[in-house]
Every structure is written in structure tokens, then in C-alpha cells.
Enzyme design. Sequence first.
Site, PDB file in Angstrom:
ATOM      1  CG  ASP A  12      -0.494  -5.902   4.170  1.00  0.00           C
ATOM      2  OD1 ASP A  12      -0.894  -4.636   4.635  1.00  0.00           O
ATOM      3  OD2 ASP A  12      -1.052  -6.239   3.321  1.00  0.00           O
ATOM      4  CD  GLU A  72       0.729  -1.349   3.772  1.00  0.00           C
ATOM      5  OE1 GLU A  72      -0.699  -0.970   3.642  1.00  0.00           O
ATOM      6  OE2 GLU A  72       1.226  -2.029   3.267  1.00  0.00           O
ATOM      7  CG  ASP A 145      -3.029  -9.326   1.572  1.00  0.00           C
ATOM      8  OD1 ASP A 145      -3.281  -8.388   1.883  1.00  0.00           O
ATOM      9  OD2 ASP A 145      -3.773 -10.385   1.305  1.00  0.00           O
TER      10      ASP A 145
END
Length: 186
Positions: A12, A72, A145
Site C-alpha cells: 500500500d 494498490e 496501512d
Amino acid sequence: MKLSDRIILGIDPGTVVMGYGLVHIQNNKLSLIALGVIKLDKYTEHSDRLKKIFERVVGLIDEYKPDELAIEAPFFGKNVQSMLKLGRAQGVAIAAALSKNIPMVEYSPKKIKMSVTGNGNASKEQVAAMLQNLLNFKNTEEYLDATDALAAAVCHYFQNKTAASGAKKSYTGWDAFIKDNPKRKA
């Protein structure tokens, strides 16, 4: 690469906090290897943060030897400067993986949430809860996260599992999804 035995690194991307998560797939069983965050707020220069992202992703690859990277994709927000910085962070993480010959796949936040929870609009907390249930680990809110990164890796596993079976399953609602996926219920 065998789909039945592989390691997926999920990332991420972020320029203040970057999450990472690694899963091992062995005989179609999914297990957690590691998850964590890389805190970058101590670096004042954006270029220093990007350098650290590159170094830490290479370090994760050297340590865990993943077969694939799932990352992502940045989402479009109102602040263009933030979007550009996030895109750079993502690009540096991808470059680190490619420098080590690790293939990568990018997933939208909505696709990741849909894959893990069955709801493309799920909250970070809902995604984390689903992953805790699926992979049997304890987590605290400070690692959202990390669980977002882990969700990217799990999404990639689910996408390949569906592709390998040749099936494209769609559901009429949450109840139908849970009936076919009882372990993914939070």
C-alpha cells in the site's frame, strides 16, 4: 512459477507511511508471513522518502523472496499534489520489484476491497477485520496501512485462484457471497 506454491508481496504505497504484507500460498492454502509499515515522516525531502521506499522494498524482496508483487493503485483525490506524490511512491516500489525481476500487478482500492470483503466501499477497519479472520492474526488500528497492503496480496491470490479455475463468479448480494465463502465472514 507454480500457482500452488508462491509468495506474494502486497504494498500500500504512501509517502508518509507505506504498508506491506506478505502471504504464502501452498497447496491453495493461504498463510500470513509478515506485515508491517515503513514510516517515512522523519524524512523531510520527498526524494529521501522515495529512496527509502526503494531500499526497503528491495530489502523485503531480498529477505522474503516473493514471486509476485501486488500493489494498490493510487486513487484520484481532490489534491493533485498528493496524487502525484503517491504515484511516485507507487512507481518507486514497482521499480524496486522490477529491478529484482519480480512481476507486478496493480489493483484499484475498490477491487481490493471487493475481493477481500465483498464490498467495494468497505472501510479500512472492515478490510482489517476480514483479514484477521481469514489469516488468524491479531492487529491494532495503527497497522491499517499494513492490512491494506496485505489485502492487495490476498486480492491477487483470489484473482489468480478464480482465473486458474476458469470460473468468473458473480454474486447477487452479500448473503450469496458468504454462502460460497464462509471463512471470509467478519
